[in-house]
Scaffold this active site. Structure first.
Site, PDB file in Angstrom:
ATOM      1  N   CYS A 231       6.524   1.860  -5.818  1.00 28.09           N
ATOM      2  CA  CYS A 231       6.721   0.414  -5.855  1.00 28.09           C
ATOM      3  C   CYS A 231       7.996   0.174  -6.654  1.00 28.09           C
ATOM      4  O   CYS A 231       8.099   0.630  -7.804  1.00 28.09           O
ATOM      5  CB  CYS A 231       5.517  -0.212  -6.554  1.00 28.09           C
ATOM      6  SG  CYS A 231       5.694  -1.971  -6.905  1.00 28.09           S
TER       7      CYS A 231
ATOM      8  N   CYS B 243      12.065  -2.692  -1.529  1.00 20.75           N
ATOM      9  CA  CYS B 243      10.642  -2.916  -1.795  1.00 20.75           C
ATOM     10  C   CYS B 243       9.900  -2.050  -0.795  1.00 20.75           C
ATOM     11  O   CYS B 243      10.260  -2.035   0.395  1.00 20.75           O
ATOM     12  CB  CYS B 243      10.296  -4.388  -1.586  1.00 20.75           C
ATOM     13  SG  CYS B 243       8.513  -4.722  -1.511  1.00 20.75           S
TER      14      CYS B 243
ATOM     15  N   GLU C 249       0.794  -8.137   3.741  1.00 22.77           N
ATOM     16  CA  GLU C 249      -0.588  -7.809   3.355  1.00 22.77           C
ATOM     17  C   GLU C 249      -1.598  -8.616   4.178  1.00 22.77           C
ATOM     18  O   GLU C 249      -2.748  -8.228   4.305  1.00 22.77           O
ATOM     19  CB  GLU C 249      -0.803  -8.062   1.853  1.00 22.77           C
ATOM     20  CG  GLU C 249      -0.050  -7.088   0.953  1.00 22.77           C
ATOM     21  CD  GLU C 249      -0.767  -5.750   0.722  1.00 22.77           C
ATOM     22  OE1 GLU C 249      -1.978  -5.662   0.984  1.00 22.77           O
ATOM     23  OE2 GLU C 249      -0.084  -4.798   0.295  1.00 22.77           O
TER      24      GLU C 249
END
Ligand code: DGL
Length: 275
Positions: free
Chosen positions: A75, A186, A154
């Protein structure tokens, strides 16, 4: 030669780190992997660096408790917020983190303009300022935070008109300013790479550092004598602080075979317990 069958611990705020995990699995098929997605706290990119550091320390402690031999901070936001603190707190543990791939972008560009997309928090980190300072001397770097993109991914909105509109709003102004390389800063963003490439067209190279990160994991394993035995078969266990069924369905959506997902629990005092 030394061998070590313990797992590699990998974490992210959600499913994003699975893009790095896929590259690790491909490069190091004999390794056992233990993945944790902190979906209950997602998105990290809209939180303070201090809070992300606290989560990262809690997760690392839990992965080490589960006997991980090396930790991959899959991450960018957590790497920028916490990697230094993690290395200071666990000096004997090898860590691999993410940093925006400004160097390959600066080497590739002919137009002299490169773009970086990342979370709002990542752009506030010293790590980001340092890669730009070190690698972008004669190059203009356009930084574009993408609030809302991780949440859309997500939610499984990988190719919806709404996600496309969000991305167009960020990428088209960069195109107009002449970028010919775009850094995915990212680990969630490679999941929507087909959409990003469709918007950018063939003239812009999209750069995902995951394969380079996987190679770095392999180098560190060798250096520390931590490689799995030559006869070992690798596997993956997935855990999340969110809903395991939702996590598992999302995994299948992004191309993973059915992998059992178990739930990890945060306690009120910030301790994470993994199954
Ligand atoms: N995947 C994470 C990263 O690489 C961030 C996601 C988030 O905002 O939760 O930065």
């Amino acid at each position: 030669m030394l061998h070590d069958q313990r797992p590699i611990g990998i974490f992210d705020s959600g499913i994003g780190g699975l893009t790095v995990t896929a590259a690790i699995q491909q490069a190091l098929p004999r390794e056992r992997l233990l993945y944790f997605g902190d979906t209950a706290h997602m998105p990290y990119g809209q939180r303070s660096l201090e809070q992300v550091r606290q989560f990262s320390e809690g997760i690392t402690a839990a992965l080490l408790e589960r006997d991980c031999k090396l930790i991959v901070v899959a991450c960018n936001t957590a790497s920028g917020a916490a990697l230094k603190a993690l290395r200071a707190r666990w000096p004997m543990v090898p860590f691999v983190g993410m940093e925006p791939a400004v160097k390959p972008a600066a080497e590739h560009t002919r137009s002299g303009v490169v773009g970086v997309i990342a979370t709002t928090a990542t752009f506030q980190t010293e790590v980001y300022a340092s890669v730009v300072e070190r690698f972008a001397h004669d190059v203009r770097v356009l930084h574009q935070p993408c609030p809302g993109l991780v949440t859309a991914i997500e939610a499984g909105e990988l190719d919806t008109p709404a996600t496309e509109a969000l991305l167009r709003g960020w990428l088209e102004p960069m195109l107009a300013q002449g970028i010919d390389a775009l850094v995915l800063g990212c680990t969630h963003y490679p999941i929507v790479r087909p959409l990003i490439e469709r918007i950018l067209g063939p003239g812009v190279r999209v750069i995902d550092p995951a394969p380079a990160v996987a190679r770095q994991v392999g180098r560190l394993l060798v250096e520390h004598g931590l490689e799995a035995p030559a006869t070992a078969t690798g596997d993956i266990r997935c855990t999340t602080s969110g809903d395991p069924q939702v996590f598992s369905a999302l995994m299948r959506r992004i191309g993973w075979a059915a992998v059992p997902v178990e739930q990890g629990h945060w306690s009120a005092n910030g301790t994470l317990t993994l199954p």
